[in-house]
Structure formats: C-alpha cells, structure tokens
Design a protein around this motif. Structure first.
Motif, PDB file in Angstrom:
ATOM      1  N   HIS A  92       0.826  -1.201   0.000  1.00 29.43           N
ATOM      2  CA  HIS A  92       0.000   0.000   0.000  1.00 29.43           C
ATOM      3  C   HIS A  92       0.865   1.257   0.000  1.00 29.43           C
ATOM      4  O   HIS A  92       0.597   2.210  -0.723  1.00 29.43           O
ATOM      5  N   ARG A  96       0.815   4.092  -2.739  1.00 31.25           N
ATOM      6  CA  ARG A  96       0.344   5.401  -2.275  1.00 31.25           C
ATOM      7  C   ARG A  96       1.374   6.495  -2.610  1.00 31.25           C
ATOM      8  O   ARG A  96       1.009   7.598  -3.020  1.00 31.25           O
ATOM      9  N   ARG A 288     -13.808  -3.137   6.704  1.00 31.94           N
ATOM     10  CA  ARG A 288     -12.512  -3.799   6.869  1.00 31.94           C
ATOM     11  C   ARG A 288     -12.744  -5.260   7.246  1.00 31.94           C
ATOM     12  O   ARG A 288     -13.855  -5.643   7.620  1.00 31.94           O
ATOM     13  N   HIS A 344      -5.252   5.118   4.894  1.00 28.81           N
ATOM     14  CA  HIS A 344      -6.043   5.162   3.658  1.00 28.81           C
ATOM     15  C   HIS A 344      -6.766   6.493   3.475  1.00 28.81           C
ATOM     16  O   HIS A 344      -7.641   6.607   2.598  1.00 28.81           O
ATOM     17  N   CYS A 346      -8.226   9.765   2.279  1.00 28.97           N
ATOM     18  CA  CYS A 346      -8.474  10.039   0.853  1.00 28.97           C
ATOM     19  C   CYS A 346      -7.317  10.777   0.167  1.00 28.97           C
ATOM     20  O   CYS A 346      -6.967  11.885   0.577  1.00 28.97           O
TER      21      CYS A 346
HETATM   22  C1  HEM Z   1     -10.020   7.142  -0.178  1.00 31.44           C
HETATM   23  C2  HEM Z   1     -13.940   9.942   0.542  1.00 31.44           C
HETATM   24  C3  HEM Z   1     -12.753  12.608  -3.361  1.00 31.44           C
HETATM   25  C4  HEM Z   1      -9.674   9.088  -4.621  1.00 31.44           C
HETATM   26  C5  HEM Z   1     -11.131   7.731   0.391  1.00 31.44           C
HETATM   27  C6  HEM Z   1     -11.660   7.391   1.704  1.00 31.44           C
HETATM   28  C7  HEM Z   1     -12.764   8.162   1.896  1.00 31.44           C
HETATM   29  C8  HEM Z   1     -12.931   9.008   0.728  1.00 31.44           C
HETATM   30  C9  HEM Z   1     -13.693   8.137   3.102  1.00 31.44           C
HETATM   31  C10 HEM Z   1     -11.067   6.355   2.681  1.00 31.44           C
HETATM   32  C11 HEM Z   1     -11.430   4.941   2.292  1.00 31.44           C
HETATM   33  C12 HEM Z   1     -10.960   3.912   3.273  1.00 31.44           C
HETATM   34  O1  HEM Z   1     -10.476   4.243   4.370  1.00 31.44           O
HETATM   35  O2  HEM Z   1     -11.096   2.705   2.967  1.00 31.44           O
HETATM   36  C13 HEM Z   1     -13.942  10.916  -0.449  1.00 31.44           C
HETATM   37  C14 HEM Z   1     -14.852  12.045  -0.510  1.00 31.44           C
HETATM   38  C15 HEM Z   1     -14.509  12.795  -1.613  1.00 31.44           C
HETATM   39  C16 HEM Z   1     -13.398  12.136  -2.239  1.00 31.44           C
HETATM   40  C17 HEM Z   1     -15.969  12.318   0.486  1.00 31.44           C
HETATM   41  C18 HEM Z   1     -15.100  14.084  -2.161  1.00 31.44           C
HETATM   42  C19 HEM Z   1     -15.873  14.893  -1.554  1.00 31.44           C
HETATM   43  C20 HEM Z   1     -11.776  11.905  -4.026  1.00 31.44           C
HETATM   44  C21 HEM Z   1     -11.150  12.334  -5.243  1.00 31.44           C
HETATM   45  C22 HEM Z   1     -10.307  11.310  -5.603  1.00 31.44           C
HETATM   46  C23 HEM Z   1     -10.375  10.279  -4.605  1.00 31.44           C
HETATM   47  C24 HEM Z   1     -11.427  13.660  -5.938  1.00 31.44           C
HETATM   48  C25 HEM Z   1      -9.393  11.191  -6.792  1.00 31.44           C
HETATM   49  C26 HEM Z   1      -9.082  12.112  -7.586  1.00 31.44           C
HETATM   50  C27 HEM Z   1      -9.505   8.266  -3.520  1.00 31.44           C
HETATM   51  C28 HEM Z   1      -8.587   7.120  -3.488  1.00 31.44           C
HETATM   52  C29 HEM Z   1      -8.661   6.586  -2.184  1.00 31.44           C
HETATM   53  C30 HEM Z   1      -9.645   7.385  -1.473  1.00 31.44           C
HETATM   54  C31 HEM Z   1      -7.711   6.622  -4.631  1.00 31.44           C
HETATM   55  C32 HEM Z   1      -7.867   5.381  -1.618  1.00 31.44           C
HETATM   56  C33 HEM Z   1      -6.731   5.886  -0.739  1.00 31.44           C
HETATM   57  C34 HEM Z   1      -5.961   4.766  -0.046  1.00 31.44           C
HETATM   58  O3  HEM Z   1      -6.489   3.676   0.128  1.00 31.44           O
HETATM   59  O4  HEM Z   1      -4.789   5.003   0.318  1.00 31.44           O
HETATM   60  N1  HEM Z   1     -11.915   8.728  -0.167  1.00 31.44           N
HETATM   61  N2  HEM Z   1     -13.097  10.994  -1.518  1.00 31.44           N
HETATM   62  N3  HEM Z   1     -11.284  10.672  -3.664  1.00 31.44           N
HETATM   63  N4  HEM Z   1     -10.114   8.384  -2.297  1.00 31.44           N
HETATM   64 FE1  HEM Z   1     -11.524   9.749  -1.862  1.00 31.44          FE
END
Ligand code: HEM
Length: 395
Positions: A92, A96, A288, A344, A346
C-alpha cells in the motif's frame, strides 16, 4: 418516513425509507458496536472515537479483501493487493507514494485554476434560467472533467465514462440489476487497459502515463494494476464530489440564513466546505476485515470478521459535534471523517475540497437566492449517500 432500530444495513433502500439520523442516534446510545446478523454477518461501529480508532489500526483491520460492505458480502474484491484502496502495507505504501506524486501541488495547482473557471462557467450558464436539474446541468460536469483533465482523457470518451461510473457503485433505481453495475466496472477497467497500453508506448505529461511508466518497488505495474488504479481515481474522483456538490446546493437552499452568512462573508468558504462535507457524508461507510482477534468499543471481534465503520454516524456523534443536526458553516472545530482517517485517508481530499470551494465561490459571485423547485431523487445505495437529481432555480 419511519424510525426503526433494527434496520437491514444490506438493503440499498434502507436510508431512503428510514431516517438515518434517528437510527444512528439510537444505535450510538444503546449499542455503539453491534453484530448485524446475516450470511455472513458483520460488525457495525457507530461512535466517532471507535470509527477513528478502526481507521487508524490498519494492521488489525485489513482493506485487502474489500472496503465496501456489498463487495465483502459477495466474497471480496478481486482488485485486492493491486488497487490502492484495497491493498495493505507494505505494498500500500509503495502504491500510495506513486499516487501522491500524481496529486502533488505542482500538478494540482494547474488543475485548481481549471476547476474554478469551469465552476464559474457552469453556474453562469444556469443562473436566471428558471428551473433546471443542478445534478445533470452543473454538478456532474465538475468532478468528472477535473479528473479526466488530470488523466488526459479525450473529450469524446468522457460521457461514456460518466455513464459507466454512475452505474458502477450506486443506483438511481431501487430495482437496479447488479449485473449492470458489474458490467459497467468491467467496461471502465477495459477502457483503462487500452489507454495504459497506448500511454506506455507513447507517454505524455499526464497521470495515466505516470502510473503506466513508473517503477513501484521491484518494477513497473502490470497493465491490470495501472488500469485498476486509474479506475479508482475516476470512481473516487467523480461520485463523492458530485454528490457533495448536490448536497451543498440543496442544504444551502434549505438554510437561507447560512446562505446569507456565506454571501455576506460572515461565514468563510473553507469552513463552509468542511460543514458541507460533514453534512453530506458521501460515503456512508467503509469496511474492513479483522486480521486478528481484537476489542472494538468493548466488544470482542474475531479474526476474519467483517467490520463496518459508519461515517454518517461518526459525523453526527454528539460526543464530538455540538448539536450535530444543526447545519453551521462556522462550525469549529469540525473533525468530520468524510475523507476517512489514517493510512487510507483520501488521496483526493485536496481535489475534493478544491471542487467544492470553486462551486461555493461561483455561487456566491453569481447567485442571490437558491430555491429547490421539486423533490430530489435519492440514490439507492447503502454506500453512497445523496441525490441523483435536484430541481432548482437560481435567482
Ligand atoms: C479514499 C472519501 C474525493 C480518490 C477515500 C476514503 C474516503 C474518501 C472516506 C477512505 C477509504 C478507506 O479508508 O477505505 C472521499 C470524498 C470525496 C473524495 C468524500 C469528495 C468529496 C476523491 C477524489 C479522488 C479520490 C477527488 C481522486 C481524484 C480516492 C482514493 C482513495 C480514497 C484513490 C484510496 C486511498 C488509499 O487507500 O490510500 N476517499 N473521496 N477521492 N479516495 Fe476519496
């Protein structure tokens, strides 16, 4: 709408038919960590402190089998160990670091000015038009185009990506066929396999090329890994931001005193973005799988158990938020978990916030009054929270 204390959390319509906030308040008070029966059953974690601790404890609570309840109940995520969101350490961390490069201030600085220009243009186009659907006329064009700019997706392909995306995770229809959603996901991954192959041969200055050509640990990613990680950017980048924008407009229309405070400058835009994110809580939960026996909020969780972390509940926990059902753009502190927490957290948080900031700024500049002109259409999903259409008029 009825209040229930024994909701079936696997039901996509559960929170369309029942009041989520009444339900979660009762759960936090009476059984903040409980076992939800089913085949298999799963743990439900409702308090802010417990949800936060679970997000932080990635060693005991793995993401690799999947992070969405339906997927876990269905046997797990086939992208586990390949796609950032569903990979555990140490892989990861390597993935990342690669993705964080795609979201460096250098790359995002350029994207942010584009987001502002796009939001202003879209809002100006609908102002004084009479009633229109904010979801399809404005909200859906901001995040998808932003992420497509970042990935250099040809204009001609964007509409079909958006259509697949809408089908992939949520549903605008209570009777939707799950096969449609599977097919849409396969289409997106297939699309990115082709694009990755092409960009690997002839790389440009875009995120797909960067992911396709980078060395990660031992060597380059496989084409499938490149495709899955692009897919996760499109999916993550589009849906949550789209529903937050829709929620922002709906909620501001319903709270005219807050809208006036924003316009007058007595509530700042950055604080407003955080309160909109808390209020919207686009991802209702993440899930999870326990890698070992552990205690969560005094309950004994066994290795292999599915654990669901309910952001909707954590973001309205009275222990952390004063009068949580009050929409207050000046709320401070505002320790919402809408972007998750821990390893993780976001990766798109900066972009998600920039999109909402751009929308609110464009509204403040152009619009005097926001009026909701009909019932919004709710999304049927136990994962994504929000509306797929919102008839409004800007004056
Ligand atoms: C991870 C919410 C916008 C890409 C997450 C997670 C949350 C989240 C809650 C954590 C998931 C976990 O712990 O399993 C949101 C919300 C957004 C948003 C509320 C907008 C209001 C975005 C945008 C992108 C994005 C704009 C990409 C351009 C990702 C990715 C992860 C992630 C790739 C995985 C990160 C990891 O596992 O290290 N998001 N997200 N998200 N988000 Fe967002």
């Amino acid at each position: 709408m009825t209040i229930r204390t024994d909701l079936d959390l696997t039901d996509a319509a559960a929170f369309v038919r029942h009041d989520a906030h009444e339900f979660w308040r009762e759960v936090r008070m009476s059984r903040p960590v409980y076992w939800h029966d089913g085949n298999p059953g799963f743990w439900v974690v409702a308090r802010h402190a417990d949800v936060l601790a679970c997000y932080a404890d990635a060693a005991s609570l793995s993401s690799a089998r999947g992070t969405v309840l339906d997927v876990l109940l269905d046997g797990g995520d086939s992208a586990g160990g390949k796609m950032l969101a569903v990979t555990d350490r140490p892989r990861h961390r390597e993935l990342r670091n690669l993705m964080l490069r795609a979201f460096s201030p250098r790359v995002l600085g350029a994207v942010e000015s584009g987001v502002r220009a796009r939001a202003s243009r879209l809002v100006a186009r609908v102002a004084r038009r009479g009633t229109f659907d904010f979801a399809t006329e404005v909200a859906e064009h901001i995040p998808m185009n932003t992420i497509c700019d970042l990935l250099s997706i040809p204009e001609a392909d964007r509409e079909k990506l958006l259509r697949w995306n809408k089908l992939a995770l949520s549903s605008e229809d209570a009777e939707a066929d799950p096969l449609d959603s599977l097919e849409a996901r396969n289409e997106i991954v297939g699309y990115f396999m082709d694009l990755a192959r092409q960009r690997r041969r002839d790389p440009g200055d875009d995120v797909v090329s960067m992911i396709a050509t980078a060395r990660v640990g031992e060597g380059p990613l496989t084409l499938e890994e490149v495709a899955l990680n692009c897919y996760s950017l499109v999916l993550g980048g589009d849906e949550s931001s789209r529903v937050s924008a829709i929620c922002a407009v709906k909620t501001l229309a319903e709270h005219p005193e807050q809208w006036r405070a924003l316009r007058a400058g007595s509530a700042g835009i950055d604080g407003a973005v955080e309160e909109v994110l808390r209020w919207a809580t686009p991802a209702r939960h993440f899930a999870r799988t326990a890698t070992r026996d552990l205690e969560i909020g005094g309950r004994h969780v066994r290795a292999g158990d599915i654990v669901t972390l309910w952001n909707t509940s954590a973001n309205n926990d009275e222990e952390v938020f004063d009068r949580p059902r009050r929409f207050d753009l000046t709320r401070s502190p505002n320790k919402h978990l809408s972007f998750g927490h821990g390893p993780h957290f976001c990766v798109g948080a900066f972009l998600g916030r920039a999109e909402l900031r751009a929308l609110l700024a464009a509204l403040v500049e152009t619009v005097d009054e926001i009026e909701v002109c009909g019932p919004p259409t709710p999304i049927y999903s136990n994962f994504l929270n929000g509306y797929s259409s919102l008839p409004v008029a800007f004056r």
